[in-house]
Design a protein around this motif. Structure first.
Motif, PDB file in Angstrom:
ATOM      1  N   THR A  24      29.856  50.778  21.097  1.00  0.00           N
ATOM      2  CA  THR A  24      30.063  51.558  22.306  1.00  0.00           C
ATOM      3  C   THR A  24      29.579  50.602  23.534  1.00  0.00           C
ATOM      4  OG1 THR A  24      27.941  52.613  22.215  1.00  0.00           O
ATOM      5  CG2 THR A  24      29.672  53.741  21.247  1.00  0.00           C
ATOM      6  N   GLU A  25      29.070  49.515  23.130  1.00  0.00           N
ATOM      7  CA  GLU A  25      28.683  48.374  24.186  1.00  0.00           C
ATOM      8  C   GLU A  25      29.947  47.669  24.431  1.00  0.00           C
ATOM      9  OE1 GLU A  25      25.105  46.737  23.379  1.00  0.00           O
ATOM     10  OE2 GLU A  25      23.776  48.189  23.751  1.00  0.00           O
ATOM     11  N   ILE A  26      30.995  48.024  25.171  1.00  0.00           N
ATOM     12  CA  ILE A  26      32.011  47.408  25.434  1.00  0.00           C
ATOM     13  C   ILE A  26      32.297  47.152  26.975  1.00  0.00           C
ATOM     14  CG2 ILE A  26      33.464  49.360  25.618  1.00  0.00           C
ATOM     15  CD1 ILE A  26      35.794  48.022  24.380  1.00  0.00           C
ATOM     16  N   PHE A  27      32.840  45.730  27.245  1.00  0.00           N
ATOM     17  CA  PHE A  27      33.194  45.694  28.636  1.00  0.00           C
ATOM     18  C   PHE A  27      34.495  45.847  29.046  1.00  0.00           C
ATOM     19  CE2 PHE A  27      34.308  42.122  31.696  1.00  0.00           C
ATOM     20  CZ  PHE A  27      33.655  42.508  32.766  1.00  0.00           C
ATOM     21  N   SER A  28      34.922  46.435  29.994  1.00  0.00           N
ATOM     22  CA  SER A  28      36.227  46.835  30.509  1.00  0.00           C
ATOM     23  C   SER A  28      36.352  46.721  32.016  1.00  0.00           C
ATOM     24  CB  SER A  28      36.450  48.369  30.059  1.00  0.00           C
ATOM     25  OG  SER A  28      35.607  49.054  30.892  1.00  0.00           O
ATOM     26  N   LEU A  29      37.622  46.470  32.500  1.00  0.00           N
ATOM     27  CA  LEU A  29      37.814  46.267  33.852  1.00  0.00           C
ATOM     28  C   LEU A  29      38.905  47.271  34.355  1.00  0.00           C
ATOM     29  CD1 LEU A  29      38.288  42.496  33.724  1.00  0.00           C
ATOM     30  CD2 LEU A  29      36.444  43.424  34.651  1.00  0.00           C
ATOM     31  N   ARG A  30      38.805  47.672  35.621  1.00  0.00           N
ATOM     32  CA  ARG A  30      39.549  48.592  36.188  1.00  0.00           C
ATOM     33  C   ARG A  30      40.781  47.786  36.849  1.00  0.00           C
ATOM     34  NH1 ARG A  30      36.827  53.065  38.348  1.00  0.00           N
ATOM     35  NH2 ARG A  30      38.852  53.760  39.462  1.00  0.00           N
ATOM     36  N   GLU A  31      42.207  48.441  36.339  1.00  0.00           N
ATOM     37  CA  GLU A  31      43.167  47.895  36.604  1.00  0.00           C
ATOM     38  C   GLU A  31      43.653  47.462  38.097  1.00  0.00           C
ATOM     39  OE1 GLU A  31      46.688  50.476  35.841  1.00  0.00           O
ATOM     40  OE2 GLU A  31      45.719  52.217  36.586  1.00  0.00           O
ATOM     41  N   GLU A  32      42.957  48.159  39.027  1.00  0.00           N
ATOM     42  CA  GLU A  32      43.176  47.723  40.355  1.00  0.00           C
ATOM     43  C   GLU A  32      42.393  46.605  41.097  1.00  0.00           C
ATOM     44  OE1 GLU A  32      40.057  50.984  40.446  1.00  0.00           O
ATOM     45  OE2 GLU A  32      41.900  50.552  39.597  1.00  0.00           O
ATOM     46  N   MET A  33      41.429  46.038  40.176  1.00  0.00           N
ATOM     47  CA  MET A  33      40.560  45.106  40.624  1.00  0.00           C
ATOM     48  C   MET A  33      41.516  44.038  40.602  1.00  0.00           C
ATOM     49  SD  MET A  33      37.309  45.500  38.067  1.00  0.00           S
ATOM     50  CE  MET A  33      36.465  44.104  38.676  1.00  0.00           C
ATOM     51  N   ARG A  34      40.924  42.833  41.312  1.00  0.00           N
ATOM     52  CA  ARG A  34      41.615  41.438  41.592  1.00  0.00           C
ATOM     53  C   ARG A  34      41.121  40.543  40.644  1.00  0.00           C
ATOM     54  NH1 ARG A  34      45.222  41.831  45.575  1.00  0.00           N
ATOM     55  NH2 ARG A  34      44.773  43.468  47.286  1.00  0.00           N
ATOM     56  N   VAL A  35      41.533  39.368  40.272  1.00  0.00           N
ATOM     57  CA  VAL A  35      41.095  38.358  39.419  1.00  0.00           C
ATOM     58  C   VAL A  35      39.837  37.950  39.791  1.00  0.00           C
ATOM     59  CG1 VAL A  35      41.378  36.145  38.450  1.00  0.00           C
ATOM     60  CG2 VAL A  35      43.300  37.948  38.511  1.00  0.00           C
ATOM     61  N   GLN A  36      39.528  37.897  41.036  1.00  0.00           N
ATOM     62  CA  GLN A  36      38.130  37.071  41.542  1.00  0.00           C
ATOM     63  C   GLN A  36      37.129  38.185  41.111  1.00  0.00           C
ATOM     64  OE1 GLN A  36      38.194  35.730  45.574  1.00  0.00           O
ATOM     65  NE2 GLN A  36      36.080  35.336  45.653  1.00  0.00           N
ATOM     66  N   GLU A  37      37.324  39.510  41.441  1.00  0.00           N
ATOM     67  CA  GLU A  37      36.394  40.320  41.409  1.00  0.00           C
ATOM     68  C   GLU A  37      36.049  40.561  39.812  1.00  0.00           C
ATOM     69  OE1 GLU A  37      37.628  43.487  45.041  1.00  0.00           O
ATOM     70  OE2 GLU A  37      38.709  43.782  43.029  1.00  0.00           O
ATOM     71  N   ALA A  38      37.183  40.441  38.970  1.00  0.00           N
ATOM     72  CA  ALA A  38      36.936  40.585  37.516  1.00  0.00           C
ATOM     73  C   ALA A  38      35.967  39.442  36.844  1.00  0.00           C
ATOM     74  CB  ALA A  38      38.453  40.404  36.871  1.00  0.00           C
ATOM     75  N   ILE A  39      36.319  38.351  37.449  1.00  0.00           N
ATOM     76  CA  ILE A  39      35.412  36.960  37.079  1.00  0.00           C
ATOM     77  C   ILE A  39      33.930  37.421  37.516  1.00  0.00           C
ATOM     78  CG2 ILE A  39      35.183  34.766  37.382  1.00  0.00           C
ATOM     79  CD1 ILE A  39      38.092  34.401  37.786  1.00  0.00           C
ATOM     80  N   GLU A  40      33.759  37.703  38.674  1.00  0.00           N
ATOM     81  CA  GLU A  40      32.277  38.168  38.975  1.00  0.00           C
ATOM     82  C   GLU A  40      31.624  39.147  38.137  1.00  0.00           C
ATOM     83  OE1 GLU A  40      32.840  39.116  43.142  1.00  0.00           O
ATOM     84  OE2 GLU A  40      33.242  37.080  43.828  1.00  0.00           O
ATOM     85  N   ALA A  41      32.451  40.130  37.936  1.00  0.00           N
ATOM     86  CA  ALA A  41      32.170  41.386  37.079  1.00  0.00           C
ATOM     87  C   ALA A  41      31.454  40.762  35.446  1.00  0.00           C
ATOM     88  CB  ALA A  41      33.139  42.385  36.688  1.00  0.00           C
ATOM     89  N   LEU A  42      32.352  40.046  35.183  1.00  0.00           N
ATOM     90  CA  LEU A  42      32.321  39.383  33.676  1.00  0.00           C
ATOM     91  C   LEU A  42      31.047  38.375  33.706  1.00  0.00           C
ATOM     92  CD1 LEU A  42      33.401  38.762  31.148  1.00  0.00           C
ATOM     93  CD2 LEU A  42      35.041  37.103  32.101  1.00  0.00           C
ATOM     94  N   GLN A  43      31.018  37.606  35.058  1.00  0.00           N
ATOM     95  CA  GLN A  43      29.681  36.721  34.875  1.00  0.00           C
ATOM     96  C   GLN A  43      28.296  37.575  35.087  1.00  0.00           C
ATOM     97  OE1 GLN A  43      30.598  34.456  38.662  1.00  0.00           O
ATOM     98  NE2 GLN A  43      31.771  32.837  37.462  1.00  0.00           N
ATOM     99  N   GLN A  44      28.256  38.902  35.371  1.00  0.00           N
ATOM    100  CA  GLN A  44      27.247  39.710  35.559  1.00  0.00           C
ATOM    101  C   GLN A  44      26.924  40.485  34.375  1.00  0.00           C
ATOM    102  OE1 GLN A  44      27.863  41.573  39.183  1.00  0.00           O
ATOM    103  NE2 GLN A  44      27.984  40.038  40.545  1.00  0.00           N
ATOM    104  N   ALA A  45      27.882  40.653  33.544  1.00  0.00           N
ATOM    105  CA  ALA A  45      28.093  41.495  32.271  1.00  0.00           C
ATOM    106  C   ALA A  45      26.849  40.823  31.302  1.00  0.00           C
ATOM    107  CB  ALA A  45      29.437  41.283  31.609  1.00  0.00           C
ATOM    108  N   GLU A  46      26.153  41.953  30.647  1.00  0.00           N
ATOM    109  CA  GLU A  46      25.073  41.716  29.952  1.00  0.00           C
ATOM    110  C   GLU A  46      25.269  42.618  28.542  1.00  0.00           C
ATOM    111  OE1 GLU A  46      21.073  42.080  31.767  1.00  0.00           O
ATOM    112  OE2 GLU A  46      21.620  40.252  33.037  1.00  0.00           O
TER     113      GLU A  46
END
Length: 334
Positions: A24-46
């Motif tokens: 259940t520990e899964i990383f997902s992104l919102r469809e309205e996010m921009r690529v730059q925001e997605a990369i930042e979110a990915l870098q902070q994911a733990e």
């Protein structure tokens, strides 16, 4: 705490379902996010299971798409995810059987598959590591069933009576089949009394039929388990096994026919034994396909239709074919 909540959620699903084996520990992104925001979110994911695939959800956490890391890194940073994501996502529901999950991962050669609920909300992910464990478990279970045994034996250790109780049901089926075979031989006693030499080849006819049927059944059971055989390809598999059985029957029938001729100095006995061998092995090959298919159709694991069931059935049909053929040629054999 968070861990106990996750465990409680997983326990609410059947242990052999996608919900029971997912993380259940899964990383997902919102469809309205921009690529730059997605990369930042990915870098902070733990503490996420894996990020080879990036799953995209809407505001209600419904799964709407998927991205690869490569896609994310090769487009302009202001691009919205919904404009570059793949909308056709291979997915399973929480109640999908774990064996079906393994089939999908193997068929599409993917590293993970998302798990959704009935309303398409993203619930978790099943990785290829989980799938390997499932395949190992299912293969072990099939091997036990094909031998007329049970994996429970491993739990009983050296408790002989409990292990015997698990094995007895299929042995009793074989015993009952043996009694039927003996009864059929008794029905043909008039033929046997006149041509005693027929007794010489009873073990060969029944043994070869059981072997061929067991081979075909094993191939079909394994094909069903791995997804290589389904109801769409079954017709081709049936006729392929029928041809294989006929070819092997012709070779073995010719050989044993010559042996019968030179042993008992009767060419017609050789003809009867040879024809019976060809017919019995061809029928056995088709039985090896039809029996597992029948069990699968009625919702029973086809693995139980392998060696014990098919061999018993082929013993009965082999005796019928052998003595039926001998009775037809009785005047020539005398």
């Amino acid at each position: 705490d968070e861990d106990s909540t996750e465990i409680e959620q997983l326990l609410s699903y059947d242990e052999d379902s996608a919900g029971g084996i997912m993380s259940t520990e899964i990383f997902s992104l919102r469809e309205e996010m921009r690529v730059q925001e997605a990369i930042e979110a990915l870098q902070q994911a733990e503490d996420v299971e894996m990020v080879f695939y990036l799953y995209v959800t809407d505001e209600y956490n419904h799964l709407v798409g998927v991205l690869s890391l490569r896609q994310l890194l090769t487009v302009p940073p202001q691009t919205q995810l919904k404009d570059i994501m793949t909308r056709d996502v291979i997915r399973v529901t929480t109640d999908t059987d774990q064996e079906e999950v393994a089939h999908l991962v193997a068929r599409y050669n993917i590293l993970a598959i998302p798990v959704v609920d009935d309303s398409n909300k993203l619930m978790g992910i099943v990785t290829v590591d989980d799938v390997i464990d499932v395949m190992r478990e299912e293969a072990t279970e099939d091997i036990f069933k094909m031998a007329g045994a049970s994996e429970e034996e491993l739990l009983y250790g050296f408790k002989s009576f409990k292990i015997a109780r698990l094995r007895l049901p299929w042995l009793l089926v074989n015993l009952f089949g043996g009694v039927i075979t003996g009864y059929l031989m008794w029905m043909f006693k008039a033929t046997l009394e006149q041509i005693v030499a027929l007794v010489s080849f009873v073990p060969v006819i029944t043994g070869m039929g059981g072997n061929v049927g067991g081979q075909s059944a094993t191939i079909v059971v394994r094909g069903f388990a791995t997804g290589r055989i389904d109801m769409g390809t079954l017709r081709r598999v049936f006729f392929k096994e029928l041809r294989v059985g006929f070819i092997m029957g012709t070779v073995c029938g010719s050989t044993i026919g010559l042996v019968a001729w030179f042993w008992h100095h009767n060419p017609y006995l050789g003809l009867v034994v040879g024809l019976a061998m060809v017919t019995a092995m061809t029928v056995a090959a088709s039985m090896g396909v039809l029996a597992p298919t029948f069990f699968k159709k009625i919702g029973v694991d086809p693995a139980i239709a392998s060696s014990p069931f098919v061999q018993t059935a082929n013993d009965i049909t082999g005796i019928l074919i052998y003595f039926g053929t001998a009775t037809m040629f009785l005047q020539l054999l005398l």
